[in-house]
Design a protein around this motif. Sequence first.
Motif, short mmCIF file in Angstrom:
data_model
loop_
_atom_site.label_atom_id
_atom_site.label_comp_id
_atom_site.label_asym_id
_atom_site.label_seq_id
_atom_site.Cartn_x
_atom_site.Cartn_y
_atom_site.Cartn_z
N ASP A 42 60.03 -11.68 -21.82
CA ASP A 42 61.29 -11.97 -22.53
C ASP A 42 62.24 -10.77 -22.57
O ASP A 42 63.15 -10.71 -23.38
CB ASP A 42 61.00 -12.46 -23.95
CG ASP A 42 60.20 -11.44 -24.76
OD1 ASP A 42 59.81 -10.40 -24.18
OD2 ASP A 42 59.96 -11.69 -25.96
N SER A 43 62.03 -9.83 -21.67
CA SER A 43 62.83 -8.60 -21.69
C SER A 43 64.13 -8.70 -20.91
O SER A 43 64.97 -7.81 -20.95
CB SER A 43 62.02 -7.43 -21.12
OG SER A 43 61.76 -7.64 -19.73
N ALA A 44 64.29 -9.79 -20.14
CA ALA A 44 65.47 -10.01 -19.28
C ALA A 44 65.50 -9.08 -18.09
O ALA A 44 66.48 -9.04 -17.35
CB ALA A 44 66.78 -9.87 -20.08
N GLN A 45 64.44 -8.29 -17.87
CA GLN A 45 64.34 -7.44 -16.70
C GLN A 45 63.90 -8.28 -15.51
O GLN A 45 63.25 -9.32 -15.67
CB GLN A 45 63.31 -6.33 -16.94
CG GLN A 45 63.71 -5.30 -17.98
CD GLN A 45 64.74 -4.31 -17.44
OE1 GLN A 45 65.15 -4.39 -16.29
NE2 GLN A 45 65.17 -3.40 -18.29
N PRO A 46 64.27 -7.88 -14.28
CA PRO A 46 63.90 -8.68 -13.10
C PRO A 46 62.41 -8.71 -12.80
O PRO A 46 61.93 -9.60 -12.11
CB PRO A 46 64.68 -8.02 -11.96
CG PRO A 46 64.95 -6.64 -12.43
CD PRO A 46 65.13 -6.74 -13.91
N TRP A 47 61.67 -7.71 -13.32
CA TRP A 47 60.24 -7.66 -13.05
C TRP A 47 59.45 -7.71 -14.36
O TRP A 47 59.83 -7.09 -15.35
CB TRP A 47 59.86 -6.38 -12.30
CG TRP A 47 60.40 -6.34 -10.90
CD1 TRP A 47 61.45 -5.59 -10.45
CD2 TRP A 47 59.90 -7.05 -9.78
NE1 TRP A 47 61.66 -5.82 -9.11
CE2 TRP A 47 60.72 -6.71 -8.67
CE3 TRP A 47 58.87 -7.98 -9.59
CZ2 TRP A 47 60.51 -7.25 -7.40
CZ3 TRP A 47 58.65 -8.51 -8.32
CH2 TRP A 47 59.48 -8.14 -7.24
N ILE A 48 58.34 -8.44 -14.32
CA ILE A 48 57.41 -8.50 -15.45
C ILE A 48 56.21 -7.62 -15.09
O ILE A 48 55.54 -7.84 -14.07
CB ILE A 48 56.93 -9.94 -15.72
CG1 ILE A 48 58.13 -10.84 -16.02
CG2 ILE A 48 55.93 -9.97 -16.87
CD1 ILE A 48 57.78 -12.32 -16.04
N ALA A 49 55.98 -6.59 -15.89
CA ALA A 49 54.91 -5.64 -15.58
C ALA A 49 53.55 -6.28 -15.82
O ALA A 49 53.32 -6.97 -16.82
CB ALA A 49 55.05 -4.40 -16.46
N GLY A 50 52.64 -6.05 -14.89
CA GLY A 50 51.29 -6.55 -15.00
C GLY A 50 50.31 -5.42 -15.30
O GLY A 50 50.65 -4.46 -15.99
N THR A 51 49.15 -5.52 -14.74
CA THR A 51 48.10 -4.53 -15.01
C THR A 51 47.95 -3.57 -13.85
O THR A 51 48.48 -3.79 -12.76
CB THR A 51 46.75 -5.24 -15.25
OG1 THR A 51 46.44 -6.03 -14.09
CG2 THR A 51 46.84 -6.15 -16.47
N ALA A 52 47.19 -2.51 -14.10
CA ALA A 52 46.88 -1.56 -13.04
C ALA A 52 46.08 -2.26 -11.95
O ALA A 52 45.32 -3.20 -12.22
CB ALA A 52 46.10 -0.38 -13.61
N CYS A 53 46.29 -1.83 -10.72
CA CYS A 53 45.60 -2.47 -9.60
C CYS A 53 44.99 -1.41 -8.68
O CYS A 53 45.32 -0.23 -8.77
CB CYS A 53 46.55 -3.37 -8.82
SG CYS A 53 47.99 -2.53 -8.12
N ARG A 54 44.12 -1.86 -7.83
CA ARG A 54 43.44 -0.95 -6.91
C ARG A 54 44.18 -0.95 -5.58
O ARG A 54 44.27 -1.96 -4.90
CB ARG A 54 41.99 -1.42 -6.72
CG ARG A 54 41.14 -0.47 -5.89
CD ARG A 54 39.68 -0.90 -5.88
NE ARG A 54 39.46 -2.12 -5.11
CZ ARG A 54 39.21 -3.31 -5.65
NH1 ARG A 54 39.16 -3.45 -6.96
NH2 ARG A 54 39.01 -4.38 -4.88
N VAL A 55 44.73 0.21 -5.22
CA VAL A 55 45.50 0.33 -3.98
C VAL A 55 44.54 0.33 -2.79
O VAL A 55 43.56 1.07 -2.78
CB VAL A 55 46.34 1.61 -3.97
CG1 VAL A 55 47.12 1.72 -2.67
CG2 VAL A 55 47.29 1.62 -5.16
N ALA A 56 44.81 -0.52 -1.83
CA ALA A 56 43.96 -0.60 -0.64
C ALA A 56 44.66 0.03 0.56
O ALA A 56 45.88 0.14 0.61
CB ALA A 56 43.63 -2.05 -0.33
N LYS A 57 43.89 0.45 1.50
CA LYS A 57 44.37 0.94 2.79
C LYS A 57 45.29 2.15 2.67
O LYS A 57 46.23 2.31 3.44
CB LYS A 57 45.09 -0.17 3.55
CG LYS A 57 44.20 -1.37 3.88
CD LYS A 57 44.96 -2.42 4.66
CE LYS A 57 44.08 -3.61 4.98
NZ LYS A 57 44.80 -4.66 5.72
N VAL A 58 45.02 3.02 1.69
CA VAL A 58 45.82 4.24 1.57
C VAL A 58 45.64 5.11 2.80
O VAL A 58 46.58 5.69 3.33
CB VAL A 58 45.42 5.01 0.29
CG1 VAL A 58 46.13 6.35 0.24
CG2 VAL A 58 45.76 4.18 -0.93
N ALA A 59 44.39 5.20 3.25
CA ALA A 59 44.11 6.04 4.42
C ALA A 59 44.85 5.53 5.65
O ALA A 59 45.36 6.29 6.45
CB ALA A 59 42.61 6.07 4.69
#
Length: 349
Positions: free
Chosen positions: A70-87
Motif C-alpha cells: 500500500d506504499s504506492a511505490q512501483p515495487w513491493i519488497a520481498g525477502t532476501a534471496c539466494r543469488v545464483a550463478k555469480v561465478a
Amino acid sequence: MLAFSTSAAASGSAAGSQVRVAARVAPCDSAWNGATPYVSGNKVSYRGINYTAAYWTQGNYPASSSGSADSAQPWIAGTACRVAKVAAAASDHDANFSPATLQFLKTNTGLDGEQWDNIMKLVNKPEQDSLDWTKFYGYCEPLGDKRGYTIGIFGATTGGPNDTGPDGPALFKEYDAASGAAKPSIAGGLTRAGVHGSMQGSILNITDSTTVFCGKIGGLQNNAAWREAMWHTFYNVYIKYSLQQARQRGFSSALTIGSFVDTALNQGADGDSGSLEGVLAKSGSSTNEKTFMTSFYAQRTKVVDTNEYNQPPNGKNRVKQWSSLLGLGETDLKDADAAVIKVTNWTLK
C-alpha cells in the motif's frame, strides 16, 4: 589440543547452521533490468532481494522505489534471496581480458575483471558510442585537430602540433617488448606492426598512407602481444597516475578510480587547469569520498564541453554517467550491469 578441538566443533556447528539457513533462503528471481518494462505481478531480484511489480514500471530501481503493497511505490519488497550463478556472471566479464591482463590489473590496481570491464564500457561510450570496447584494439583514425592518429582501446595518439606528448610511441615500444624483444624500441614495434614511420622529436611521424597505416593497426585487433602492450601502456600513462591521486586522498572505489582515469584520458593527466590534476585542485579537500567526488564532477562539468576534444553536450554526458552511478550508490561497479546500461543510455552527438 582440547581447546582447539572445542573451537573446531563449535565452528563446525556454526557452519552447519549457516548452511541450513542458506538452504531455506529462496533462489533469486530473474535479475532486474532497467531497460525492461514490467507489469503488475512481475517478479525480479536486485542485490539479493526479491521484488514484485505493483504496476507498470520501467527504469525504477527496486531498492529505491519499493515499499509495502500500500506504499504506492512501483515495487513491493520481498525477502532476501539466494543469488545464483555469480561465478558465471563474473566469468562473462573476465572473458574480455586475457589471464595475464587480469592478473596484471588485479596486482597493480586492486580491481578485478568485472570492475575494469564496467570502467571500459563507461570510457568507450563517449568515444565510440558503444559499450563493446573490446572491438577497438585495432581501431585507427586520423584526427582532424593536429594530434596525428588515434589508435586502440584508449585512443593512443601519434602526436602533432596540438599534442607534443603523445602516448603512441610508448605503445609501439611496449608492443616490441610484449613480442619478446630483448631491447624494446619504438622502431622495433613499428617493424613488427608492418608500419613505416620515425620519431621527429616527441612526435611519431607515420609515412604510410592512412589506408595502409590503419589497415596494419586493424590487423592487430586479435594480436595477443598488441593487447598486452595496450594495457601496459594504458596503465603506465593514465591508470597509474589516477590510482596515485585516488589513494593519496584515501579513496579506493572502482567508480572513483575509473572517473579519474576517464578524466586523465580525455583531458590529460597533468598540466593545465582542465587536466585531471587541475580539476582535482579545484575539487576541495574533503576526506569523505562521496562529498569529494560530488565536487569533482561539478568541477569537471565546467570543463568538458569547452574542451576541444568534446562537442557539446557529449562532455557533460560523459561526466553525468559517472555522477549518476555515484547517486545510485554503485561505487564498487559490481553487479552493476543494469546500472551501467541505464546511465549510458544517451545519444552521442
